[in-house]
Motif scaffolding. Structure first.
Motif, mmCIF file in Angstrom:
data_model
loop_
_atom_site.group_PDB
_atom_site.id
_atom_site.type_symbol
_atom_site.label_atom_id
_atom_site.label_comp_id
_atom_site.label_asym_id
_atom_site.label_seq_id
_atom_site.Cartn_x
_atom_site.Cartn_y
_atom_site.Cartn_z
ATOM 1 N N ASN A 281 -62.697 -10.869 -29.072
ATOM 2 C CA ASN A 281 -63.342 -11.891 -29.915
ATOM 3 C C ASN A 281 -64.234 -11.134 -30.891
ATOM 4 O OD1 ASN A 281 -65.874 -14.418 -29.178
ATOM 5 N ND2 ASN A 281 -64.679 -14.055 -31.026
ATOM 6 N N GLU B 190 -71.550 -8.711 -19.670
ATOM 7 C CA GLU B 190 -70.946 -8.320 -20.953
ATOM 8 C C GLU B 190 -71.924 -7.527 -21.802
ATOM 9 O OE1 GLU B 190 -68.687 -11.010 -23.260
ATOM 10 O OE2 GLU B 190 -67.466 -11.640 -21.563
ATOM 11 N N PHE C 21 -70.418 -8.348 -30.902
ATOM 12 C CA PHE C 21 -69.707 -7.435 -31.797
ATOM 13 C C PHE C 21 -70.270 -7.546 -33.215
ATOM 14 C CE2 PHE C 21 -65.797 -7.062 -28.918
ATOM 15 C CZ PHE C 21 -66.154 -5.787 -28.534
ATOM 16 N N ALA D 297 -70.394 -0.066 -32.389
ATOM 17 C CA ALA D 297 -71.405 0.251 -33.404
ATOM 18 C C ALA D 297 -71.197 1.664 -33.955
ATOM 19 C CB ALA D 297 -72.804 0.115 -32.806
ATOM 20 N N GLU E 51 -75.979 -2.243 -29.145
ATOM 21 C CA GLU E 51 -76.552 -2.868 -27.946
ATOM 22 C C GLU E 51 -77.823 -2.180 -27.457
ATOM 23 O OE1 GLU E 51 -73.362 -3.633 -25.150
ATOM 24 O OE2 GLU E 51 -74.786 -3.817 -23.511
ATOM 25 N N GLU F 215 -68.404 11.376 -28.686
ATOM 26 C CA GLU F 215 -68.064 10.288 -27.762
ATOM 27 C C GLU F 215 -67.654 10.875 -26.418
ATOM 28 O OE1 GLU F 215 -68.027 6.891 -27.406
ATOM 29 O OE2 GLU F 215 -67.076 7.359 -25.484
ATOM 30 N N SER F 216 -68.277 10.370 -25.351
ATOM 31 C CA SER F 216 -68.009 10.950 -24.035
ATOM 32 C C SER F 216 -66.612 10.615 -23.504
ATOM 33 C CB SER F 216 -69.072 10.506 -23.025
ATOM 34 O OG SER F 216 -69.123 9.110 -22.966
ATOM 35 N N VAL G 161 -72.954 13.809 -24.513
ATOM 36 C CA VAL G 161 -74.268 14.302 -24.919
ATOM 37 C C VAL G 161 -75.218 14.207 -23.725
ATOM 38 C CG1 VAL G 161 -76.248 13.809 -26.420
ATOM 39 C CG2 VAL G 161 -73.917 13.706 -27.330
ATOM 40 N N GLY H 61 -62.984 -9.876 -24.755
ATOM 41 C CA GLY H 61 -62.301 -11.144 -25.030
ATOM 42 C C GLY H 61 -61.030 -11.294 -24.203
HETATM 43 C C1 FAD Z 1 -65.923 -7.240 -20.367
HETATM 44 C C2 FAD Z 1 -66.607 -7.358 -21.710
HETATM 45 C C3 FAD Z 1 -66.072 -8.208 -22.659
HETATM 46 C C4 FAD Z 1 -66.730 -8.363 -23.891
HETATM 47 N N1 FAD Z 1 -66.169 -9.199 -24.823
HETATM 48 C C5 FAD Z 1 -66.790 -9.357 -26.002
HETATM 49 C C6 FAD Z 1 -66.203 -10.170 -27.029
HETATM 50 O O1 FAD Z 1 -65.062 -10.647 -26.886
HETATM 51 N N2 FAD Z 1 -66.920 -10.356 -28.180
HETATM 52 C C7 FAD Z 1 -68.148 -9.768 -28.383
HETATM 53 O O2 FAD Z 1 -68.754 -9.985 -29.431
HETATM 54 N N3 FAD Z 1 -68.688 -8.946 -27.468
HETATM 55 C C8 FAD Z 1 -68.041 -8.720 -26.307
HETATM 56 N N4 FAD Z 1 -68.574 -7.868 -25.380
HETATM 57 C C9 FAD Z 1 -69.817 -7.149 -25.723
HETATM 58 C C10 FAD Z 1 -69.476 -5.948 -26.629
HETATM 59 O O3 FAD Z 1 -68.452 -5.195 -26.030
HETATM 60 C C11 FAD Z 1 -70.725 -5.078 -26.820
HETATM 61 O O4 FAD Z 1 -71.763 -5.883 -27.340
HETATM 62 C C12 FAD Z 1 -70.452 -3.944 -27.800
HETATM 63 O O5 FAD Z 1 -69.386 -3.132 -27.333
HETATM 64 C C13 FAD Z 1 -71.703 -3.078 -27.994
HETATM 65 O O6 FAD Z 1 -71.370 -2.052 -28.888
HETATM 66 P P1 FAD Z 1 -72.100 -0.644 -28.830
HETATM 67 O O7 FAD Z 1 -71.344 0.219 -29.748
HETATM 68 O O8 FAD Z 1 -73.544 -0.823 -29.002
HETATM 69 O O9 FAD Z 1 -71.882 -0.144 -27.332
HETATM 70 P P2 FAD Z 1 -70.525 0.323 -26.644
HETATM 71 O O10 FAD Z 1 -69.369 -0.408 -27.219
HETATM 72 O O11 FAD Z 1 -70.765 0.241 -25.186
HETATM 73 O O12 FAD Z 1 -70.368 1.834 -27.087
HETATM 74 C C14 FAD Z 1 -71.210 2.853 -26.624
HETATM 75 C C15 FAD Z 1 -70.420 4.142 -26.658
HETATM 76 O O13 FAD Z 1 -71.288 5.239 -26.409
HETATM 77 C C16 FAD Z 1 -70.637 6.147 -25.574
HETATM 78 N N5 FAD Z 1 -71.637 6.940 -24.874
HETATM 79 C C17 FAD Z 1 -72.567 6.491 -24.004
HETATM 80 N N6 FAD Z 1 -73.305 7.506 -23.542
HETATM 81 C C18 FAD Z 1 -72.836 8.622 -24.149
HETATM 82 C C19 FAD Z 1 -73.187 10.009 -24.071
HETATM 83 N N7 FAD Z 1 -74.135 10.437 -23.252
HETATM 84 N N8 FAD Z 1 -72.504 10.903 -24.828
HETATM 85 C C20 FAD Z 1 -71.501 10.484 -25.671
HETATM 86 N N9 FAD Z 1 -71.116 9.199 -25.752
HETATM 87 C C21 FAD Z 1 -71.786 8.280 -25.009
HETATM 88 C C22 FAD Z 1 -69.816 5.250 -24.633
HETATM 89 O O14 FAD Z 1 -68.748 5.974 -24.040
HETATM 90 C C23 FAD Z 1 -69.337 4.178 -25.583
HETATM 91 O O15 FAD Z 1 -68.102 4.511 -26.187
HETATM 92 C C24 FAD Z 1 -67.927 -7.662 -24.166
HETATM 93 C C25 FAD Z 1 -68.434 -6.780 -23.209
HETATM 94 C C26 FAD Z 1 -67.774 -6.623 -21.998
HETATM 95 C C27 FAD Z 1 -68.357 -5.669 -20.985
#
Ligand code: FAD
Length: 426
Positions: free
Chosen positions: A63, A358, A400, A26, A387, A45-46, A146, A58
């Protein structure tokens, strides 16, 4: 700590107009779309290497999207209409076009309806997103953890883990959930959101394998079989079909992961899961089939349709000698077997937890933000995406999709507000 000192706001800006906290799926999408408006954007980004969760997704293939979507593919404590509104802000075909044309990642749709990069390499998705962040002109600071986000009179003060601070007009929180903590998600974003005045609904592991303490299932470990699962509480609350995998610890596979939130959520206690075994597509009328009589043993008849180990296991659960012929099968034994074939109780005792989940269910209610800007109704200037919001998708690229769509929506809205306001220049 950041690898390098964090860059000061660009000339003429007392604060960074937009700061994105967390550069996962995101966050990167937020940074791309916010920076494309021309507004200075800093993403913190941490991790040293952003996109860890995309990388493992995936099975390493990512995926990236589903091939069809509606709001019924998502779970929320709030309004599914609000989910629909957010999803419509960037229709699936446009998101698909963005990946294929803008990011240059050719996509393919598999028979399951899931969309993957043609290369089958999740690393290509991460690299393309990072290139797009860079091309858009956003500044990405890695190894920049952060510690706190606080609202002041003139915007936000972001405190870094090394004690430094960053001032921002607008903040987009994209820190993700609690799932797979080794990828950098420790739930810090929820703490800040709560401290800033938001509700944070109880969180729980979702899309997660389930545990059992019924040792007899262990003999089936490694078995994958098509099944239709039904969750009851006590009425039917969920039904789904797909492959069920028996593990050494319990149950997994696509249909189990999809069902898992029904038992893992705080409101899920008392929910039971049953399986109808469907290698035959669910077409066999088992009661009639087992009433045929004749000399064939029950186990042999079951094995015509079911994997051998499962057929024998069900005979064991039903307390029926597998060598009993259909002709000799007593009515009550047949009834017990039919129940186990069509509504076999899965003795679930819990989930594997965030270690293998996940996604995270629960979080900040969508109702506490505008569905057109994802700006908080509680904290002006704060946007949320991904998320951290109380919306989880089912298996198949939906999570995603939620991250991409909400990231773009929040990014554009945060940046455009700054453009409209002429930004907080000097
Ligand atoms: C094993 C696995 C497989 C998956 N496969 C799929 C798939 O194939 N298809 C699909 O649709 N979804 C999949 N998902 C779900 C998908 O990865 C998540 O829904 C998606 O990554 C959420 O995006 P996000 O950006 O909200 O969170 P995240 O991708 O978790 O990103 C959050 C970011 O914030 C950073 N962060 C957190 N705290 C701090 C802080 N204090 N300071 C600075 N940075 C920070 C983290 O390091 C991270 O980079 C999978 C999840 C897992 C665990």
């Amino acid at each position: 700590m950041s690898d390098r000192p964090l860059p000061p706001p660009p000339d003429g800006h007392p604060r960074w107009p937009v700061v994105v906290v967390g550069a996962g799926a995101a966050g990167m999408m937020t940074a791309i779309h916010a920076a494309r408006t021309g507004v200075p954007v800093l993403a913190l980004e941490s991790a040293r290497k952003p996109g860890a969760k995309i990388k493992v997704s995936g099975g390493g293939r990512c995926n990236v999207l589903p091939s069809a979507v509606d709001e019924g593919d998502f779970h929320t404590e709030g309004s599914t209409k609000a989910v629909r509104k957010v999803l419509r802000s960037w229709p699936l075909e446009d998101v698909t076009g963005f990946f294929a044309d803008d990011l240059g990642i050719p996509l393919k749709v598999e028979d399951t309806g899931k969309v993957f990069p043609v290369s089958d390499r999740s690393g290509d998705v991460v690299s393309a997103l990072l290139r797009a962040v860079d091309r858009a002109g956003a500044t990405l600071a890695t190894a920049a953890t952060v510690a706190d986000v606080v609202r002041g009179v003139d915007g936000f003060t972001i405190t870094m883990a090394d004690g430094g601070t960053v001032d921002a007009d607008r903040v987009v929180l994209t820190t993700g959930g609690l799932s797979l903590p080794k990828t950098g998600s420790d739930g810090a974003g929820y703490r800040w959101a709560r401290a800033l005045g938001h509700t944070v609904l109880p969180r729980y592991p979702a899309l997660v394998p389930l545990l059992t303490d019924a040792g007899s299932w262990d003999r089936l470990a490694g078995l994958a079989v098509p099944a239709r699962l039904t969750a009851r509480a006590p009425k039917v609350v969920w039904e789904g079909e797909g492959d069920l995998l028996v593990t050494h610890r319990g149950f997994s596979g696509p249909v189990v992961l999809d069902a898992s939130h029904r038992v893992a959520a705080p409101w899920g206690s008392g929910t039971t899961l049953t399986a109808a075994w469907t290698p035959d597509g669910g077409t066999t009328d088992w009661d009639a089939h087992l009433q045929q009589g004749g000399p064939r043993p029950v186990a042999a008849v079951l094995r015509d349709t079911l994997p051998r180990r499962l057929a024998d296991h069900l005979c064991g659960l039903a307390d029926v000698d597998p060598s009993t012929t259909l002709g000799a099968l007593r009515r009550e034994d047949r009834k017990r077997l039919v129940t186990l074939l069509e509504a076999c109780p899965l003795p679930v005792t819990g989930t594997e937890g965030y270690r293998t989940a996940e996604v995270t269910g629960g979080g900040v209610p969508l109702a506490e933000m505008s569905t057109t800007t994802l700006e908080s109704r509680v904290v002006p200037g704060l946007h949320l995406a991904g998320e951290i919001i109380d919306v989880t998708g089912r298996l198949g690229g939906y999570n995603f999709l939620w991250a991409w769509v909400t990231g773009r929506l929040a990014g554009v809205a945060a940046a455009e507000t700054m453009t409209d306001a002429g930004s907080a220049t000097g």
